[in-house]
Design an enzyme around this catalytic site. Structure first.
Site, PDB file in Angstrom:
ATOM      1  N   ASP A 117     -41.369  42.279 -29.774  1.00  0.00           N
ATOM      2  CA  ASP A 117     -40.722  41.847 -28.632  1.00  0.00           C
ATOM      3  C   ASP A 117     -40.382  43.259 -28.145  1.00  0.00           C
ATOM      4  O   ASP A 117     -40.102  44.192 -28.529  1.00  0.00           O
ATOM      5  CB  ASP A 117     -39.278  41.269 -28.873  1.00  0.00           C
ATOM      6  CG  ASP A 117     -39.252  39.733 -29.587  1.00  0.00           C
ATOM      7  OD1 ASP A 117     -40.364  39.353 -29.790  1.00  0.00           O
ATOM      8  OD2 ASP A 117     -38.437  39.126 -29.670  1.00  0.00           O
ATOM      9  N   HIS A 173     -45.130  43.611 -35.814  1.00  0.00           N
ATOM     10  CA  HIS A 173     -46.132  42.805 -36.738  1.00  0.00           C
ATOM     11  C   HIS A 173     -47.520  43.457 -36.356  1.00  0.00           C
ATOM     12  O   HIS A 173     -47.594  44.240 -35.414  1.00  0.00           O
ATOM     13  CB  HIS A 173     -45.968  41.329 -36.444  1.00  0.00           C
ATOM     14  CG  HIS A 173     -44.514  40.725 -36.624  1.00  0.00           C
ATOM     15  ND1 HIS A 173     -44.321  39.967 -37.820  1.00  0.00           N
ATOM     16  CD2 HIS A 173     -43.277  41.077 -36.307  1.00  0.00           C
ATOM     17  CE1 HIS A 173     -43.142  39.701 -37.938  1.00  0.00           C
ATOM     18  NE2 HIS A 173     -42.554  40.357 -37.022  1.00  0.00           N
ATOM     19  N   SER A 260     -36.577  51.720 -29.549  1.00  0.00           N
ATOM     20  CA  SER A 260     -37.738  52.555 -29.825  1.00  0.00           C
ATOM     21  C   SER A 260     -39.220  52.177 -29.379  1.00  0.00           C
ATOM     22  O   SER A 260     -38.783  51.119 -28.699  1.00  0.00           O
ATOM     23  CB  SER A 260     -37.894  52.907 -31.379  1.00  0.00           C
ATOM     24  OG  SER A 260     -38.843  54.125 -31.576  1.00  0.00           O
TER      25      SER A 260
END
Length: 299
Positions: A117, A173, A260
């Site tokens: 995301d 992921h 980050s």
């Protein structure tokens, strides 16, 4: 001094939204005021400050920060496996896992998905970034990877940056099926990766602590997957098993407290990225995407 607002496009609705990053005023002082250079170089970019704050966010007393943070940022806790009252610290909340099905993984072997995301920028030619970030400073894949031979494979390729804000889901992921290698740690500083900092010095990606691994895929060639440390990012945790075959959408790891970035490199002529992402990127505007969402397909 005037500053551009941090605008981005919410892909699901097409709306232009404005981000208000935590500590906005302090970031502007550090990166745009001559007086900010001293604390930036002596304190903020150093590991001990990030370690200290990370430990504070792991203490039980930090639980009190969770609900106000959730309420202020409209975080959907229905997606979380744990309820607010079940977290043991703010960091425990920060690295929360989502319920199965909370993120749909786009189907198709030739479909590339977002690994996280966040707000995405894609440049099909690294030189294009100079219009928005580089300000005359050289940024090379070789310097980023600290590996001359590996860098040769990605000449003329594509760079993709996904910036995670503190309000985002902070697990990352895999964007495609493939064989994943070991993660290589490159030590470095802890500069902020906020747009205020990046627009001033894109080279922080070459200067910050980062981890790098290579995903070998059948449809997309080799993909460099990199996670970037930054100010107040307490650490990067890899949860995958190296030298195994993984599936698209499988978890790779997570960031401890802080915002980050994930930086990915693709080989030339391997991926066709979605038109809206490329058009927004060409104007220097980030697009908000979600893990598992289609962002491109194999050429």
């Amino acid at each position: 001094m005037n500053f551009d607002k941090i605008n981005y496009i919410e892909r699901k609705t097409g709306e232009i939204k404005t981000e208000n990053p935590p500590g906005e005023g302090f970031l502007k002082f550090l990166y745009y005021n001559p007086l900010g250079k001293l604390p930036l170089n002596l304190v903020v970019r150093k590991k001990f400050l990030t370690d200290y704050y990370g430990k504070k966010m792991a203490e039980k007393s930090s639980i009190a920060k969770i609900k106000p943070f959730v309420d202020a940022n409209y975080i959907n806790m229905d997606e979380s496996k744990k309820r607010i009252e079940d977290f043991t610290s703010f960091n425990d909340f920060f690295i929360r896992e989502l319920k199965e099905g909370a993120r749909e993984i786009a189907n198709g072997e030739d479909i590339l998905v977002s690994p996280a995301d966040g707000k995405i920028l894609v440049f099909e030619n690294l030189q294009e970034t100079s219009k928005f970030f580089l300000k005359g400073d050289d940024f090379t894949i070789e310097e980023f990877l600290m590996d001359k031979e590996e860098a040769k494979k990605f000449i003329g390729g594509t760079i993709m940056i996904i910036r995670l804000a503190p309000v985002d889901y902070h697990r990352f992921h895999f964007p495609a099926d493939g064989e994943i290698g070991e993660s290589k740690l490159i030590d470095g500083y802890y500069y902020s990766v906020s747009p205020y900092a990046i627009k001033k010095n894109f080279r922080v990606y070459c200067e910050n602590k980062r981890e790098i691994s290579i995903l070998k895929t059948e449809r997309f060639g080799e993909i460099i997957l990199s996670e970037i440390g930054a100010t107040m990012v307490g650490g990067i945790k890899q949860t995958y098993k190296p030298n195994t075959f993984i599936k698209k959408g499988d978890e790779k790891g997570y960031f401890f407290f802080g915002g980050s970035s994930c930086v990915l490199f693709f080989q030339k002529n391997k991926v066709s990225f979605d038109k809206d992402i490329l058009e927004n990127s060409s104007r220097g505007i980030e697009t908000k995407v979600y893990m598992g969402e289609k962002i491109g397909k194999a050429k």
